[in-house]
Design an enzyme around this catalytic site. Structure first.
Site, mmCIF file in Angstrom:
data_model
loop_
_atom_site.group_PDB
_atom_site.id
_atom_site.type_symbol
_atom_site.label_atom_id
_atom_site.label_comp_id
_atom_site.label_asym_id
_atom_site.label_seq_id
_atom_site.Cartn_x
_atom_site.Cartn_y
_atom_site.Cartn_z
ATOM 1 N N LYS A 23 0.839 -1.189 0.032
ATOM 2 C CA LYS A 23 -0.008 -0.108 -0.190
ATOM 3 C C LYS A 23 0.805 1.192 -0.092
ATOM 4 O O LYS A 23 1.501 1.370 1.193
ATOM 5 C CB LYS A 23 -0.856 -0.151 1.335
ATOM 6 C CG LYS A 23 -1.903 1.176 1.052
ATOM 7 C CD LYS A 23 -2.678 1.648 2.557
ATOM 8 C CE LYS A 23 -1.849 2.496 3.028
ATOM 9 N NZ LYS A 23 -1.732 3.861 2.362
ATOM 10 N N CYS B 67 13.672 10.658 6.033
ATOM 11 C CA CYS B 67 13.648 10.381 7.581
ATOM 12 C C CYS B 67 15.070 10.235 8.307
ATOM 13 O O CYS B 67 15.242 10.473 9.470
ATOM 14 C CB CYS B 67 13.010 8.929 7.850
ATOM 15 S SG CYS B 67 13.278 7.908 6.655
ATOM 16 N N GLU C 196 10.688 15.242 14.863
ATOM 17 C CA GLU C 196 10.903 15.049 13.595
ATOM 18 C C GLU C 196 9.920 16.116 13.169
ATOM 19 O O GLU C 196 8.731 16.169 13.409
ATOM 20 C CB GLU C 196 10.636 13.648 13.104
ATOM 21 C CG GLU C 196 11.067 13.509 11.570
ATOM 22 C CD GLU C 196 10.708 12.333 11.136
ATOM 23 O OE1 GLU C 196 9.821 11.555 11.659
ATOM 24 O OE2 GLU C 196 11.519 11.651 10.657
ATOM 25 N N GLU D 182 10.610 0.787 9.791
ATOM 26 C CA GLU D 182 11.743 1.980 9.687
ATOM 27 C C GLU D 182 10.913 3.332 9.786
ATOM 28 O O GLU D 182 9.933 3.694 8.981
ATOM 29 C CB GLU D 182 12.080 1.870 8.220
ATOM 30 C CG GLU D 182 13.417 2.419 7.997
ATOM 31 C CD GLU D 182 13.457 3.961 7.597
ATOM 32 O OE1 GLU D 182 13.066 4.922 8.359
ATOM 33 O OE2 GLU D 182 13.065 3.916 6.354
HETATM 34 P P1 ADP Z 1 4.159 10.238 7.283
HETATM 35 O O1 ADP Z 1 4.020 10.860 8.694
HETATM 36 O O2 ADP Z 1 5.243 9.948 6.490
HETATM 37 O O3 ADP Z 1 2.945 10.413 6.353
HETATM 38 P P2 ADP Z 1 2.405 8.125 8.107
HETATM 39 O O4 ADP Z 1 3.127 6.939 9.234
HETATM 40 O O5 ADP Z 1 1.390 8.870 8.484
HETATM 41 O O6 ADP Z 1 3.658 8.675 7.664
HETATM 42 O O7 ADP Z 1 2.113 7.254 6.724
HETATM 43 C C1 ADP Z 1 2.827 6.264 6.228
HETATM 44 C C2 ADP Z 1 1.854 5.178 5.668
HETATM 45 O O8 ADP Z 1 0.956 4.634 6.710
HETATM 46 C C3 ADP Z 1 1.121 5.570 4.800
HETATM 47 O O9 ADP Z 1 1.002 4.769 3.768
HETATM 48 C C4 ADP Z 1 -0.253 5.574 5.507
HETATM 49 O O10 ADP Z 1 -1.219 5.831 4.580
HETATM 50 C C5 ADP Z 1 0.052 4.538 6.253
HETATM 51 N N1 ADP Z 1 -0.862 4.427 7.682
HETATM 52 C C6 ADP Z 1 -1.422 5.648 8.132
HETATM 53 N N2 ADP Z 1 -2.053 5.214 9.263
HETATM 54 C C7 ADP Z 1 -1.843 3.810 9.326
HETATM 55 C C8 ADP Z 1 -2.489 2.924 10.307
HETATM 56 N N3 ADP Z 1 -3.094 3.193 11.648
HETATM 57 N N4 ADP Z 1 -2.186 1.712 9.996
HETATM 58 C C9 ADP Z 1 -1.470 1.180 8.960
HETATM 59 N N5 ADP Z 1 -1.199 2.167 8.179
HETATM 60 C C10 ADP Z 1 -1.249 3.541 8.316
#
Ligand code: ADP
Length: 489
Positions: A195, A303, A400, A269
Site C-alpha cells: 500500500k 527520515c 521530527e 523503519e
Molecule cells: P507520514 O507521516 O510519513 O505520512 P504515516 O506514518 O502517517 O507517515 O504514513 C505512512 C504510511 O502509513 C502511509 O501509507 C499511510 O497511509 C499509512 N498509515 C497511516 N495510518 C496507518 C495505520 N493506522 N495503520 C497502517 N498504516 C497506516
C-alpha cells in the site's frame, strides 16, 4: 575561496537562470487508477476514489481507488494463493529472472517514472531522475542476484519464505520505498500486498503496470491504494505473515500494538532526528555542502535528514556564514524545473506541520534565518530555514519536523557532542565531518544510530543495510541484512 560577494553574484545569476522545465511528453497519466489485485486492475469494492494532486500547483492529477476491507481481503487471498501454488515452489533462479525483468523495465521507463514521481510528490525532477528511479532499479537488480543464492546468504541454514507480506510505505520516496519492500520479499519467495501513501500512489501503480507486462504470476505483487484505514486493514488481516512498514513513529507504534500477540513478523523503519557533526578540522566547504544536501534537498522529506547540526565552537561563526551564503543560492520553486534545488512540500497538511514547528521554534526563543526570496503563490512551498540559539530541550531539537528546517548548536569536546547527538528518542542516522580517521571511528562506535556517514551524507547503495535504533524502528532494509526480515528457518 569565494567571498561573500562572489556568492551573492552567483545567487543573482542563479535566480536569473532561464526556466528549464522537464518535458511532459513522455508521460500519460490516466484519469483514474484502479487497484492491482491478482494481476488485474480492478474497481474498488467501495466504488470510492480520492484525488491525487500535484503539490507544486494544487492541480488534480488523477483519481485513485480507495481499498476497503473487502479489497484488502481479496488482495491478501490472491497473494496467499499465488504463494502456495506457484511462487514458493518456484526455483530461485526463475524468481530472479522476473525480478531482473522488473529492474530492466524500470530503467527503460526511467524518464516516465521520474516525471510522474515529481508531479505527484513535489520533489525536484533532478532528484527523481538522478536518485529515486536509478536507485529503485538498482534495488531490484541487487535482490534479483540473491534469489538463487540464498544458501550463501545463510550458510548452513535453510531459509524459508514467510508467506504473504503486507507492506506499507510513505510519500517521501514512493517508487524507491516500493522497491525496498518488494525486491527482497520476492527474492526470498514471499508474495506481497503493498500500500503506497495516499498522496503518492502513482509510481507504485505504474510499477503495477510493469509487473503485469513483465508477466509475473498473478498475485505475486498486489498493489492496493487508500489511506490509513486501508493500511490498518492490511496490518490486521489474519492471513498476513509479515508487516514491513516505513513511516512515522506514531503509526509504527500503532502497528506494533496491533500485531502484538500474533505470529506476524515486522520490520519498522520510522522517524529520525539525525545529528550532523562538524569538527574544526573538517573540510568546511565540503561539510557545508553535505549539510545543505542532508536537510534542504528533497525539502527535508527524508527520515534520515540531517536536521540537527552540531558545530565545534571554534569554527561556528565561519560555518554559520558559509551556510547562510549557500542557502542564499538555493533555488526554491517548480520541481519540474531542472534548476530547482527545493521543490514542493508533499501536502498542505505537511506544510502546516512545518509551519507549526517554525512557530514553536520562535516562541521557544530560537533565532530564525531564511534567505530572501519569494515563494510561488500556488502550491506548497517552504523556504530553507535555519535556527540558531536552540536549546537541547527545545521541541525543534527533539521532534521530527520532516521539512527543510535545520537547527544549529555548538560543542567543545567529542564526549559532549556524542551525548547531545544521542539525546533524542530516535536513532536512524548521523553524519560526522572531520579530517581524522580516529575521530570517525570513535564517533561511529558511540553514536546510537543505524547509519553513520563520514565526510558525506545521504549516500545509499542497495548493498548497504539501513534501519534504526530506539524509536526509529527495528529490522534492516537493503543488503544481505534486508533478506533476513523475509525468511524464517
Ligand atoms: P507520514 O507521516 O510519513 O505520512 P504515516 O506514518 O502517517 O507517515 O504514513 C505512512 C504510511 O502509513 C502511509 O501509507 C499511510 O497511509 C499509512 N498509515 C497511516 N495510518 C496507518 C495505520 N493506522 N495503520 C497502517 N498504516 C497506516
Amino acid at each position: 575561496m569565494p567571498t561573500k560577494n562572489t556568492i551573492k553574484l552567483k545567487f543573482e545569476s542563479s535566480r536569473n537562470l532561464s526556466p528549464a522545465p522537464e518535458s511532459l511528453s513522455a508521460v500519460k497519466i490516466k484519469e483514474r487508477y484502479e487497484l492491482f489485485i491478482n494481476g488485474k486492475f480492478e474497481e474498488p469494492h467501495s466504488k470510492k476514489y480520492f484525488d491525487t494532486i500535484n503539490p507544486a500547483n494544487e492541480k488534480k492529477l488523477s483519481l485513485i481507488a480507495e481499498a476497503d476491507n473487502t479489497d484488502v481481503s481479496k488482495a491478501v487471498s490472491a497473494a496467499r494463493n499465488c504463494y502456495e501454488k506457484t511462487w514458493k515452489k518456484m526455483p530461485g533462479k526463475e524468481r530472479g529472472k522476473y525480478i531482473y525483468r522488473i529492474a530492466r523495465m524500470i530503467q527503460e521507463r526511467a524518464r516516465e517514472f521520474a516525471v510522474i514521481e515529481t508531479l505527484d510528490g513535489g520533489k525536484p525532477i533532478r532528484e527523481s531522475r538522478d536518485f529515486d528511479v536509478p536507485a529503485a532499479a538498482n534495488h531490484f537488480f541487487y535482490y534479483a542476484g540473491w534469489a538463487d543464492k540464498l544458501q550463501y546468504a545463510f550458510p548452513n541454514r535453510q531459509p524459508l519464505p514467510l508467506g504473504v507480506a503486507g507492506q506499507i510505505i510513505p510519500w517521501n520516496f514512493p517508487l524507491l520505498m516500493a522497491a525496498w519492500k518488494i525486491a527482497p520479499a520476492l527474492a526470498t519467495g514471499n508474495t506481497v500486498v503493498l500500500k503506497p501513501a495516499e498522496t503518492t500512489s502513482l509510481t507504485a501503480l505504474k510499477l503495477a503496470e510493469i509487473i503485469r507486462e513483465a508477466d509475473l504470476p498473478p498475485g505475486v505483487v498486489n498493489i492496493i491504494t487508500g489511506a490509513g484505514e486501508t493500511g490498518a486493514a492490511l496490518v490486521n488481516h489474519p492471513d498476513i505473515n509479515k508487516i514491513a512498514f516505513t513511516g512515522s513513529t506514531h503509526v509504527g507504534k500503532i502497528i506494533q500494538k496491533a500485531i502484538a500477540g500474533t505470529s506476524k513478523k515486522a520490520t519498522l523503519e520510522l522517524g529520525g532526528k539525525a545529528a550532523n557533526i562538524i569538527f574544526e578540522d573538517a573540510a568546511l566547504d565540503q561539510a557545508v555542502e553535505g549539510i545543505i544536501n542532508g536537510i534542504y534537498f528533497n525539502q527535508g522529506h527524508v527520515c534520515c535528514a540531517g536536521s540537527r547540526l552540531f558545530v565545534q565552537e571554534s569554527v561556528y561563526k565561519t560555518v554559520l556564514q558559509k551556510l547562510k551564503d549557500r542557502m542564499e543560492t538555493l533555488i526554491v520553486g517548480d520541481p519540474m524545473d531542472k534548476n530547482t534545488d527545493i521543490g514542493a512540500i508533499n501536502s498542505k497538511e505537511q506544510l502546516q506541520v512545518i509551519h507549526k514547528y517554525i512557530k514553536i521554534g520562535q516562541q521557544d526563543g530560537a533565532e530564525i534565518y531564511q534567505p530572501a526570496g519569494i515563494l510561488p503563490k500556488k502550491g506548497f512551498y517552504c523556504m530553507p530555514t535555519l535556527f540558531t540559539k536552540v536549546a537541547q530541550s527545545n521541541r525543534l531539537a527533539q521532534e521530527e519536523i520532516f521539512g527543510p528546517v535545520l537547527t544549529i548548536q555548538t560543542f567543545r569536546t567529542d564526549d559532549e557532542v556524542i551525548e547531545k547527538a544521542n539525546n533524542t528518542p530516535f536513532g536512524l542516522s548521523a553524519g560526522v565531518w572531520t579530517d581524522k580517521g580516529s575521530k570517525i571511528f570513535n564517533l561511529t562506535r558511540k553514536l546510537r544510530a543505524g547509519v553513520v556517514w563520514a565526510n558525506t551524507y545521504n549516500k545509499f547503495d542497495p548493498s548497504s543495510p539501513f534501519g534504526g535504533y530506539k524509536e526509529s524502528g527495528y529490522g534492516r532494509e537493503g543488503g544481505l541484512q534486508g533478506l533476513e526480515g523475509y525468511v524464517g528457518f
